[in-house]
Motif scaffolding. Structure first.
Motif, PDB file in Angstrom:
ATOM      1  N   GLU A 148      65.007  30.761  82.890  1.00 45.09           N
ATOM      2  CA  GLU A 148      64.415  29.424  82.815  1.00 45.09           C
ATOM      3  C   GLU A 148      65.468  28.403  82.385  1.00 45.09           C
ATOM      4  O   GLU A 148      66.153  28.587  81.389  1.00 45.09           O
ATOM      5  N   THR A 149      65.561  27.313  83.131  1.00 41.97           N
ATOM      6  CA  THR A 149      66.577  26.300  82.839  1.00 41.97           C
ATOM      7  C   THR A 149      66.361  25.650  81.477  1.00 41.97           C
ATOM      8  O   THR A 149      67.324  25.285  80.792  1.00 41.97           O
ATOM      9  N   ASN A 150      65.107  25.502  81.039  1.00 40.12           N
ATOM     10  CA  ASN A 150      64.826  24.844  79.754  1.00 40.12           C
ATOM     11  C   ASN A 150      64.828  25.811  78.577  1.00 40.12           C
ATOM     12  O   ASN A 150      64.445  25.445  77.461  1.00 40.12           O
ATOM     13  N   SER A 151      65.266  27.050  78.792  1.00 38.54           N
ATOM     14  CA  SER A 151      65.187  28.080  77.753  1.00 38.54           C
ATOM     15  C   SER A 151      66.053  27.756  76.536  1.00 38.54           C
ATOM     16  O   SER A 151      65.674  28.077  75.400  1.00 38.54           O
ATOM     17  N   MET A 152      67.197  27.117  76.749  1.00 40.02           N
ATOM     18  CA  MET A 152      68.085  26.815  75.629  1.00 40.02           C
ATOM     19  C   MET A 152      67.428  25.813  74.677  1.00 40.02           C
ATOM     20  O   MET A 152      67.519  25.941  73.453  1.00 40.02           O
ATOM     21  N   ASP A 153      66.747  24.828  75.244  1.00 34.95           N
ATOM     22  CA  ASP A 153      66.030  23.854  74.411  1.00 34.95           C
ATOM     23  C   ASP A 153      64.887  24.530  73.657  1.00 34.95           C
ATOM     24  O   ASP A 153      64.635  24.226  72.496  1.00 34.95           O
ATOM     25  N   GLU A 154      64.216  25.470  74.327  1.00 33.04           N
ATOM     26  CA  GLU A 154      63.060  26.120  73.723  1.00 33.04           C
ATOM     27  C   GLU A 154      63.453  26.968  72.522  1.00 33.04           C
ATOM     28  O   GLU A 154      62.856  26.862  71.451  1.00 33.04           O
ATOM     29  N   ILE A 155      64.488  27.786  72.655  1.00 30.65           N
ATOM     30  CA  ILE A 155      64.855  28.652  71.535  1.00 30.65           C
ATOM     31  C   ILE A 155      65.460  27.845  70.390  1.00 30.65           C
ATOM     32  O   ILE A 155      65.331  28.200  69.219  1.00 30.65           O
ATOM     33  N   ARG A 156      66.072  26.724  70.704  1.00 23.78           N
ATOM     34  CA  ARG A 156      66.708  25.901  69.670  1.00 23.78           C
ATOM     35  C   ARG A 156      65.698  25.091  68.854  1.00 23.78           C
ATOM     36  O   ARG A 156      66.084  24.447  67.880  1.00 23.78           O
ATOM     37  N   ARG A 157      64.434  25.140  69.224  1.00 24.20           N
ATOM     38  CA  ARG A 157      63.420  24.462  68.398  1.00 24.20           C
ATOM     39  C   ARG A 157      63.437  25.014  66.981  1.00 24.20           C
ATOM     40  O   ARG A 157      63.218  24.277  66.011  1.00 24.20           O
ATOM     41  N   ASN A 158      63.703  26.324  66.842  1.00 24.52           N
ATOM     42  CA  ASN A 158      63.724  26.943  65.514  1.00 24.52           C
ATOM     43  C   ASN A 158      65.046  27.617  65.172  1.00 24.52           C
ATOM     44  O   ASN A 158      65.325  27.862  63.996  1.00 24.52           O
ATOM     45  N   LEU A 159      65.843  27.918  66.173  1.00 26.98           N
ATOM     46  CA  LEU A 159      67.102  28.619  65.914  1.00 26.98           C
ATOM     47  C   LEU A 159      68.085  27.722  65.180  1.00 26.98           C
ATOM     48  O   LEU A 159      68.366  26.605  65.611  1.00 26.98           O
ATOM     49  N   ASP A 178      59.669  31.127  68.627  1.00 27.12           N
ATOM     50  CA  ASP A 178      59.416  32.098  67.559  1.00 27.12           C
ATOM     51  C   ASP A 178      60.511  33.157  67.503  1.00 27.12           C
ATOM     52  O   ASP A 178      60.901  33.611  66.425  1.00 27.12           O
ATOM     53  N   ILE A 179      61.009  33.560  68.665  1.00 31.32           N
ATOM     54  CA  ILE A 179      62.110  34.519  68.687  1.00 31.32           C
ATOM     55  C   ILE A 179      63.344  33.909  68.018  1.00 31.32           C
ATOM     56  O   ILE A 179      64.058  34.571  67.261  1.00 31.32           O
ATOM     57  N   GLY A 180      63.586  32.627  68.280  1.00 35.67           N
ATOM     58  CA  GLY A 180      64.695  31.941  67.628  1.00 35.67           C
ATOM     59  C   GLY A 180      64.571  31.955  66.116  1.00 35.67           C
ATOM     60  O   GLY A 180      65.574  32.124  65.404  1.00 35.67           O
TER      61      GLY A 180
END
Length: 343
Positions: A134-145, A116-118
Protein backbone atom coordinates in the motif's frame (compact mmCIF):
# COMPACT_ATOMS: atom_id res chain seq x y z
CA UNK A 1 32.04 -9.32 -5.47
CA UNK A 2 29.82 -9.96 -8.47
CA UNK A 3 30.66 -13.06 -10.51
CA UNK A 4 29.87 -11.58 -13.93
CA UNK A 5 29.83 -8.19 -15.56
CA UNK A 6 31.78 -5.06 -14.73
CA UNK A 7 33.97 -5.05 -11.62
CA UNK A 8 33.86 -1.73 -9.78
CA UNK A 9 36.53 -0.35 -7.46
CA UNK A 10 35.24 1.66 -4.48
CA UNK A 11 38.68 3.18 -4.05
CA UNK A 12 38.25 5.13 -7.28
CA UNK A 13 35.30 6.98 -5.74
CA UNK A 14 37.25 7.82 -2.60
CA UNK A 15 40.26 8.98 -4.60
CA UNK A 16 38.16 11.62 -6.34
CA UNK A 17 37.62 13.30 -2.94
CA UNK A 18 41.13 12.59 -1.61
CA UNK A 19 39.69 9.98 0.73
CA UNK A 20 37.59 12.54 2.62
CA UNK A 21 34.05 11.75 3.77
CA UNK A 22 31.43 14.42 4.34
CA UNK A 23 30.71 13.68 8.01
CA UNK A 24 28.46 16.69 8.43
CA UNK A 25 26.05 15.47 5.75
CA UNK A 26 25.95 12.00 7.30
CA UNK A 27 25.48 13.28 10.85
CA UNK A 28 22.37 15.17 9.73
CA UNK A 29 20.69 11.78 9.11
CA UNK A 30 20.87 10.70 12.76
CA UNK A 31 17.44 9.69 14.03
CA UNK A 32 15.77 10.45 10.70
CA UNK A 33 13.22 8.30 8.89
CA UNK A 34 14.11 7.59 5.25
CA UNK A 35 10.85 7.65 3.31
CA UNK A 36 11.30 9.49 0.04
CA UNK A 37 14.32 10.34 -2.14
CA UNK A 38 13.39 14.02 -2.10
CA UNK A 39 14.72 14.07 1.48
CA UNK A 40 18.22 13.84 0.01
CA UNK A 41 20.33 16.28 -1.88
CA UNK A 42 23.33 15.67 -4.08
CA UNK A 43 25.75 16.26 -1.21
CA UNK A 44 24.08 13.64 1.00
CA UNK A 45 23.89 11.05 -1.79
CA UNK A 46 27.63 11.42 -2.39
CA UNK A 47 28.39 11.26 1.34
CA UNK A 48 26.45 7.99 1.71
CA UNK A 49 28.29 6.60 -1.33
CA UNK A 50 31.65 7.63 0.17
CA UNK A 51 30.90 5.84 3.43
CA UNK A 52 29.64 2.79 1.53
CA UNK A 53 32.96 2.75 -0.34
CA UNK A 54 34.87 2.72 2.95
CA UNK A 55 32.69 -0.10 4.25
CA UNK A 56 33.23 -2.07 1.05
CA UNK A 57 37.02 -1.65 1.16
CA UNK A 58 37.67 -2.26 4.85
CA UNK A 59 36.81 -4.88 7.40
CA UNK A 60 34.84 -2.56 9.66
CA UNK A 61 33.02 -5.47 11.30
CA UNK A 62 35.72 -5.44 13.97
CA UNK A 63 34.46 -2.01 15.07
CA UNK A 64 30.99 -3.50 15.76
CA UNK A 65 29.27 -0.19 14.94
CA UNK A 66 25.72 -1.52 15.42
CA UNK A 67 26.42 -3.51 18.56
CA UNK A 68 23.41 -3.28 20.87
CA UNK A 69 21.02 -2.09 18.14
CA UNK A 70 18.02 -4.07 16.90
CA UNK A 71 16.55 -3.62 13.43
CA UNK A 72 13.02 -4.81 12.66
CA UNK A 73 12.59 -5.89 9.04
CA UNK A 74 8.84 -5.91 8.40
CA UNK A 75 8.07 -7.13 4.90
CA UNK A 76 4.37 -7.20 4.11
CA UNK A 77 5.23 -7.69 0.44
CA UNK A 78 7.46 -10.35 -1.10
CA UNK A 79 11.18 -9.58 -1.23
CA UNK A 80 14.43 -11.46 -1.61
CA UNK A 81 17.29 -9.02 -2.28
CA UNK A 82 16.04 -6.05 -0.28
CA UNK A 83 15.16 -7.94 2.90
CA UNK A 84 18.25 -10.14 2.91
CA UNK A 85 20.64 -7.30 2.08
CA UNK A 86 19.22 -5.19 4.92
CA UNK A 87 19.52 -8.10 7.34
CA UNK A 88 23.03 -8.89 6.15
CA UNK A 89 23.97 -5.21 6.54
CA UNK A 90 22.80 -5.17 10.17
CA UNK A 91 24.28 -8.48 11.23
CA UNK A 92 27.66 -7.90 9.59
CA UNK A 93 27.96 -4.74 11.71
CA UNK A 94 27.08 -6.74 14.84
CA UNK A 95 23.50 -5.54 15.14
CA UNK A 96 20.55 -7.87 15.65
CA UNK A 97 17.50 -8.46 13.48
CA UNK A 98 13.87 -9.20 14.25
CA UNK A 99 12.35 -10.31 10.96
CA UNK A 100 8.78 -10.33 9.67
CA UNK A 101 9.30 -12.07 6.31
CA UNK A 102 5.58 -12.32 5.56
CA UNK A 103 2.90 -9.88 6.68
CA UNK A 104 0.38 -12.69 7.01
CA UNK A 105 2.18 -13.96 10.12
CA UNK A 106 1.42 -10.65 11.89
CA UNK A 107 -1.75 -9.29 13.44
CA UNK A 108 -2.62 -7.79 10.05
CA UNK A 109 -4.05 -11.20 9.16
CA UNK A 110 -6.54 -10.68 12.00
CA UNK A 111 -7.35 -7.11 11.04
CA UNK A 112 -4.81 -5.23 13.18
CA UNK A 113 -3.95 -1.78 11.89
CA UNK A 114 -0.46 -0.68 10.88
CA UNK A 115 -0.74 2.16 13.39
CA UNK A 116 -1.14 -0.36 16.23
CA UNK A 117 1.73 -2.45 14.90
CA UNK A 118 3.86 0.70 14.89
CA UNK A 119 3.04 1.23 18.55
CA UNK A 120 4.30 -2.27 19.35
CA UNK A 121 7.46 -1.79 17.32
CA UNK A 122 8.46 1.13 19.55
CA UNK A 123 9.49 -1.29 22.30
CA UNK A 124 10.86 -4.06 20.08
CA UNK A 125 13.67 -2.37 18.15
CA UNK A 126 15.68 0.73 17.33
CA UNK A 127 14.85 1.09 13.63
CA UNK A 128 12.08 -0.32 11.43
CA UNK A 129 12.66 -1.29 7.79
CA UNK A 130 9.32 -1.86 6.08
CA UNK A 131 8.04 -2.91 2.66
CA UNK A 132 4.31 -2.80 2.01
CA UNK A 133 2.05 -3.03 -1.06
CA UNK A 134 0.00 0.00 0.00
CA UNK A 135 1.39 3.38 -1.03
CA UNK A 136 0.03 5.11 2.11
CA UNK A 137 1.47 2.45 4.46
CA UNK A 138 4.39 4.61 5.60
CA UNK A 139 2.04 7.35 6.79
CA UNK A 140 -0.18 4.79 8.51
CA UNK A 141 2.52 3.10 10.58
CA UNK A 142 4.08 6.46 11.49
CA UNK A 143 0.88 7.53 13.27
CA UNK A 144 2.29 5.77 16.35
CA UNK A 145 5.79 4.66 15.43
CA UNK A 146 8.46 6.74 17.18
CA UNK A 147 11.51 4.87 15.89
CA UNK A 148 13.23 5.78 12.61
CA UNK A 149 11.48 4.14 9.66
CA UNK A 150 13.24 3.15 6.44
CA UNK A 151 11.03 2.71 3.41
CA UNK A 152 11.97 -0.51 1.58
CA UNK A 153 9.24 0.01 -1.03
CA UNK A 154 5.65 1.21 -0.65
CA UNK A 155 3.27 0.26 -3.46
CA UNK A 156 3.82 2.56 -6.41
CA UNK A 157 5.42 5.15 -4.11
CA UNK A 158 9.18 5.08 -3.60
CA UNK A 159 12.22 2.90 -2.98
CA UNK A 160 14.81 5.39 -1.71
CA UNK A 161 17.50 2.91 -0.67
CA UNK A 162 17.42 1.28 -4.11
CA UNK A 163 18.04 4.70 -5.68
CA UNK A 164 21.03 5.19 -3.37
CA UNK A 165 22.38 1.80 -4.46
CA UNK A 166 21.88 2.77 -8.09
CA UNK A 167 23.83 5.97 -7.71
CA UNK A 168 26.54 4.27 -5.67
CA UNK A 169 27.21 1.98 -8.63
CA UNK A 170 27.19 4.93 -11.07
CA UNK A 171 29.62 6.90 -8.93
CA UNK A 172 32.00 3.94 -8.70
CA UNK A 173 31.71 3.36 -12.44
CA UNK A 174 32.43 7.00 -13.28
CA UNK A 175 33.75 8.85 -10.19
CA UNK A 176 33.88 12.18 -12.04
CA UNK A 177 30.09 12.30 -11.67
CA UNK A 178 30.71 13.19 -8.01
CA UNK A 179 32.76 16.27 -8.92
CA UNK A 180 31.00 19.62 -8.71
CA UNK A 181 32.18 20.57 -12.19
CA UNK A 182 32.10 17.24 -13.97
CA UNK A 183 34.05 17.45 -17.26
CA UNK A 184 31.74 17.69 -20.25
CA UNK A 185 33.08 14.51 -21.84
CA UNK A 186 32.35 12.51 -18.65
CA UNK A 187 28.75 13.61 -18.25
CA UNK A 188 26.13 11.00 -19.07
CA UNK A 189 22.99 10.66 -21.12
CA UNK A 190 20.62 8.55 -19.03
CA UNK A 191 17.96 6.43 -20.64
CA UNK A 192 15.18 5.05 -18.43
CA UNK A 193 13.04 2.25 -19.82
CA UNK A 194 9.86 2.06 -17.84
CA UNK A 195 7.10 4.10 -16.29
CA UNK A 196 8.27 6.21 -13.34
CA UNK A 197 4.71 7.01 -12.31
CA UNK A 198 4.01 3.35 -11.46
CA UNK A 199 7.49 1.91 -10.96
CA UNK A 200 8.83 2.89 -7.54
CA UNK A 201 12.47 1.97 -8.21
CA UNK A 202 12.44 3.88 -11.49
CA UNK A 203 10.73 6.85 -9.87
CA UNK A 204 13.28 7.04 -7.05
CA UNK A 205 16.23 6.65 -9.42
CA UNK A 206 14.93 9.46 -11.62
CA UNK A 207 14.32 11.68 -8.58
CA UNK A 208 17.95 11.34 -7.47
CA UNK A 209 19.24 11.73 -11.02
CA UNK A 210 17.57 15.15 -11.26
CA UNK A 211 19.87 16.30 -8.43
CA UNK A 212 23.01 15.71 -10.49
CA UNK A 213 22.54 18.70 -12.76
CA UNK A 214 26.27 19.05 -13.50
CA UNK A 215 26.77 15.36 -14.22
CA UNK A 216 23.72 14.31 -16.23
CA UNK A 217 23.55 16.03 -19.61
CA UNK A 218 20.23 14.54 -20.76
CA UNK A 219 17.54 12.11 -19.62
CA UNK A 220 15.38 10.15 -22.04
CA UNK A 221 12.31 8.31 -20.75
CA UNK A 222 11.33 5.34 -22.91
CA UNK A 223 7.81 4.14 -22.25
CA UNK A 224 4.77 2.67 -23.93
CA UNK A 225 2.69 5.30 -22.11
CA UNK A 226 2.20 8.80 -23.48
CA UNK A 227 2.54 10.31 -19.98
CA UNK A 228 4.79 8.01 -17.95
CA UNK A 229 5.87 10.51 -15.32
CA UNK A 230 3.12 10.75 -12.70
CA UNK A 231 2.24 13.58 -10.33
CA UNK A 232 5.19 13.08 -7.94
CA UNK A 233 7.71 13.92 -10.64
CA UNK A 234 5.91 16.51 -12.75
CA UNK A 235 7.11 19.54 -10.79
CA UNK A 236 10.78 18.48 -10.28
CA UNK A 237 11.03 17.58 -13.98
CA UNK A 238 9.59 20.94 -15.02
CA UNK A 239 12.03 22.74 -12.72
CA UNK A 240 15.09 20.73 -13.73
CA UNK A 241 17.72 22.30 -16.02
CA UNK A 242 18.46 18.82 -17.39
CA UNK A 243 16.82 18.31 -20.82
CA UNK A 244 14.27 15.49 -20.59
CA UNK A 245 12.74 13.67 -23.57
CA UNK A 246 9.98 11.07 -23.77
CA UNK A 247 9.83 8.47 -26.55
CA UNK A 248 8.42 5.00 -27.18
CA UNK A 249 11.11 4.03 -29.69
CA UNK A 250 13.90 2.30 -27.79
CA UNK A 251 15.81 1.32 -30.93
CA UNK A 252 16.14 4.91 -32.09
CA UNK A 253 17.58 6.28 -28.87
CA UNK A 254 19.59 3.27 -27.63
CA UNK A 255 22.83 4.06 -29.57
CA UNK A 256 23.01 7.49 -27.87
CA UNK A 257 22.65 6.37 -24.25
CA UNK A 258 25.57 6.09 -21.82
CA UNK A 259 23.39 4.50 -19.13
CA UNK A 260 20.32 2.37 -19.75
CA UNK A 261 18.17 1.85 -16.64
CA UNK A 262 15.49 -0.77 -17.12
CA UNK A 263 12.89 -2.29 -14.82
CA UNK A 264 10.20 -4.74 -15.75
CA UNK A 265 7.57 -4.44 -13.09
CA UNK A 266 4.97 -1.70 -12.75
CA UNK A 267 2.71 -1.69 -9.70
CA UNK A 268 -0.82 -0.79 -10.76
CA UNK A 269 -3.30 -0.61 -7.91
CA UNK A 270 -3.14 -4.09 -6.41
CA UNK A 271 -1.35 -5.99 -9.16
CA UNK A 272 1.86 -6.05 -11.21
CA UNK A 273 2.37 -5.61 -14.93
CA UNK A 274 5.49 -6.35 -16.99
CA UNK A 275 7.03 -4.24 -19.73
CA UNK A 276 5.90 -4.62 -23.31
CA UNK A 277 8.10 -7.08 -25.27
CA UNK A 278 9.31 -4.27 -27.55
CA UNK A 279 11.66 -3.12 -24.82
CA UNK A 280 13.69 -6.29 -24.41
CA UNK A 281 17.49 -5.88 -24.32
CA UNK A 282 19.86 -8.58 -25.55
CA UNK A 283 23.19 -8.94 -27.36
CA UNK A 284 21.59 -7.88 -30.64
CA UNK A 285 20.48 -4.53 -29.17
CA UNK A 286 22.28 -1.54 -30.67
CA UNK A 287 23.96 -0.42 -27.47
CA UNK A 288 26.53 2.37 -27.47
CA UNK A 289 30.11 1.07 -26.99
CA UNK A 290 31.10 1.56 -23.36
CA UNK A 291 27.52 2.06 -22.19
CA UNK A 292 26.17 0.27 -19.14
CA UNK A 293 22.87 -1.37 -18.29
CA UNK A 294 21.32 -1.02 -14.84
CA UNK A 295 18.44 -3.03 -13.39
CA UNK A 296 17.18 -3.18 -9.77
CA UNK A 297 16.33 -6.89 -10.22
CA UNK A 298 14.51 -9.27 -10.25
CA UNK A 299 14.43 -9.42 -14.03
CA UNK A 300 12.08 -11.05 -16.48
CA UNK A 301 12.27 -11.25 -20.27
CA UNK A 302 13.20 -7.58 -20.66
CA UNK A 303 16.88 -8.27 -19.88
CA UNK A 304 18.44 -11.28 -21.56
CA UNK A 305 21.01 -13.43 -19.76
CA UNK A 306 23.17 -13.24 -22.88
CA UNK A 307 24.20 -9.74 -21.73
CA UNK A 308 25.57 -11.03 -18.42
CA UNK A 309 29.06 -11.71 -19.78
CA UNK A 310 29.35 -8.39 -21.65
CA UNK A 311 30.94 -5.02 -20.83
CA UNK A 312 27.43 -3.56 -20.55
CA UNK A 313 26.51 -5.52 -17.42
CA UNK A 314 26.52 -3.08 -14.51
CA UNK A 315 23.45 -4.65 -12.89
CA UNK A 316 25.32 -7.40 -11.03
CA UNK A 317 27.80 -4.87 -9.60
CA UNK A 318 24.83 -2.68 -8.76
CA UNK A 319 23.29 -5.50 -6.69
CA UNK A 320 26.65 -6.29 -5.08
CA UNK A 321 26.82 -2.79 -3.59
CA UNK A 322 23.47 -3.03 -1.80
CA UNK A 323 24.74 -4.26 1.56
CA UNK A 324 27.37 -1.51 1.84
CA UNK A 325 24.94 1.31 1.02
CA UNK A 326 22.44 0.01 3.53
CA UNK A 327 25.19 -0.35 6.12
CA UNK A 328 26.20 3.25 5.54
CA UNK A 329 22.63 4.50 5.86
CA UNK A 330 21.87 2.48 8.99
CA UNK A 331 25.10 3.58 10.66
CA UNK A 332 24.21 7.23 10.02
CA UNK A 333 20.52 6.93 11.00
CA UNK A 334 21.40 5.09 14.21
CA UNK A 335 24.07 7.70 15.03
CA UNK A 336 26.95 5.23 15.14
CA UNK A 337 29.46 6.94 12.84
CA UNK A 338 31.85 7.38 15.76
CA UNK A 339 32.10 3.62 16.06
CA UNK A 340 33.83 3.35 12.67
CA UNK A 341 37.52 4.09 13.07
CA UNK A 342 39.38 6.30 10.65
CA UNK A 343 36.56 8.25 9.04
Amino acid sequence: MNSKGMQLCPGDLLNISDGKIDREALEALAGQSILNPRQFDRRTVIAIAQLAAVLEMRNVEIDKPLDGKIAITAFFEASTRTRLSFESAVQRLDGKVLSVPDGQVTGVAKGESLADIGEMFNTYGDVVIMRHPETNSMDEIRRNLQRPLINAGNGSGHHPTQALIDWYSLLKWRPELAVENCPEDRRVHLGIIGTPGSMRAVKSFLRLSLMFTNSVKRITLISEMADPVGLDLTEPIEESPIPIDITNDVQEVLPHLDVVYVNSIAFLGDSYRNLDGRYKLDRSSNLKPGSVIMHPLARNDELSEDLDETEHNLYFAQAAGAVFVRQALLTAVLDRLDRISGI
